[in-house]
Design a protein around this motif. Structure first.
Motif, PDB file in Angstrom:
ATOM      1  N   HIS A  22       0.872  -1.175   0.000  1.00 62.69           N
ATOM      2  CA  HIS A  22       0.000   0.000   0.000  1.00 62.69           C
ATOM      3  C   HIS A  22       0.908   1.224   0.000  1.00 62.69           C
ATOM      4  O   HIS A  22       1.557   1.529   0.993  1.00 62.69           O
ATOM      5  CB  HIS A  22      -0.915  -0.014   1.228  1.00 62.69           C
ATOM      6  N   ILE A  24       1.849   4.490   0.553  1.00 62.62           N
ATOM      7  CA  ILE A  24       1.379   5.660   1.307  1.00 62.62           C
ATOM      8  C   ILE A  24       2.510   6.498   1.893  1.00 62.62           C
ATOM      9  O   ILE A  24       2.238   7.518   2.531  1.00 62.62           O
ATOM     10  CB  ILE A  24       0.428   5.233   2.449  1.00 62.62           C
ATOM     11  N   HIS A  32       0.652   6.795  -5.303  1.00 58.04           N
ATOM     12  CA  HIS A  32       0.201   7.144  -3.950  1.00 58.04           C
ATOM     13  C   HIS A  32      -1.222   6.635  -3.691  1.00 58.04           C
ATOM     14  O   HIS A  32      -2.122   6.825  -4.501  1.00 58.04           O
ATOM     15  CB  HIS A  32       0.268   8.656  -3.720  1.00 58.04           C
ATOM     16  N   ASN A  33      -1.397   5.987  -2.561  1.00 59.39           N
ATOM     17  CA  ASN A  33      -2.658   5.403  -2.098  1.00 59.39           C
ATOM     18  C   ASN A  33      -3.083   4.147  -2.846  1.00 59.39           C
ATOM     19  O   ASN A  33      -4.090   3.544  -2.502  1.00 59.39           O
ATOM     20  CB  ASN A  33      -3.809   6.412  -2.108  1.00 59.39           C
ATOM     21  N   LYS A  34      -2.346   3.747  -3.861  1.00 61.42           N
ATOM     22  CA  LYS A  34      -2.677   2.534  -4.600  1.00 61.42           C
ATOM     23  C   LYS A  34      -2.021   1.329  -3.929  1.00 61.42           C
ATOM     24  O   LYS A  34      -1.037   1.445  -3.206  1.00 61.42           O
ATOM     25  CB  LYS A  34      -2.173   2.631  -6.047  1.00 61.42           C
ATOM     26  N   GLU A 120      -7.761  -0.278  -3.628  1.00 57.82           N
ATOM     27  CA  GLU A 120      -7.577   0.851  -4.545  1.00 57.82           C
ATOM     28  C   GLU A 120      -6.465   0.467  -5.513  1.00 57.82           C
ATOM     29  O   GLU A 120      -5.282   0.503  -5.170  1.00 57.82           O
ATOM     30  CB  GLU A 120      -7.204   2.103  -3.748  1.00 57.82           C
TER      31      GLU A 120
END
Length: 161
Positions: A22, A24, A32-34, A120
């Motif tokens: 992840h 972050i 980012h955030n994936k 995500e």
């Protein structure tokens, strides 16, 4: 045109789960955030195997003992002067040794394969994750994204999907 980049990505499997990252932590990260597998960009004079083994060891602490080259994914992102082209060498692995270490790019987590699509993910990642579960043969996937991160074209083995 910008020079194409070379990278590896690996989905390490254990108990019907993949080790996912992840993303972050890293600043200015296109991911980012994936949630993605582990891997990274080639260093000078590395082969796909060299890069894979180094990146997995750096990001996870694991040394791969059994892995398979599954496909090549051509990413095209953006257009004009800001266009980015990347050739990602896609691997899966079922054997590894060592102790997991914290990753400086995000958080590692073992995710059941049947829960991956709840994460995500990039739209194109959903395509190649499906291919990894459905096919054993090597494949070529081309993914074209626009500047707003929308997948606008996907070709599998040269044919639109």
């Amino acid at each position: 045109m910008n020079k194409a980049r070379l990278s590896t990505l690996c989905y390490i499997e254990n108990d019907d789960k993949y080790l996912m990252l992840h993303r972050i932590i890293k600043a200015n990260d296109i991911n980012h955030n994936k949630w993605i597998g582990v891997g990274g960009h080639f260093e000078d004079r590395e082969s796909p195997d060299d890069c894979l083994l180094r990146e997995v060891r750096e990001e996870t602490g694991y040394t791969l003992t059994d892995y398979k080259f599954r496909g090549i994914v051509t990413f095209i992102y953006g257009s004009g002067e800001k266009e980015m082209v990347e050739y990602m060498h896609l691997f899966t692995a079922t054997g590894f040794v060592g102790e997991e270490v914290p990753c400086d790019e995000g958080v590692l987590e073992w995710v059941p394969k049947d829960k991956l699509l709840d994460l995500e993910l990039w739209e194109g990642d959903k395509i190649f994750l499906r291919l990894l579960s459905e096919r054993d043969d090597f494949f070529s996937l081309k993914l074209v994204y626009d500047e707003s991160d929308e997948l606008i074209e996907a070709l599998l083995d040269g044919k639109a999907i």
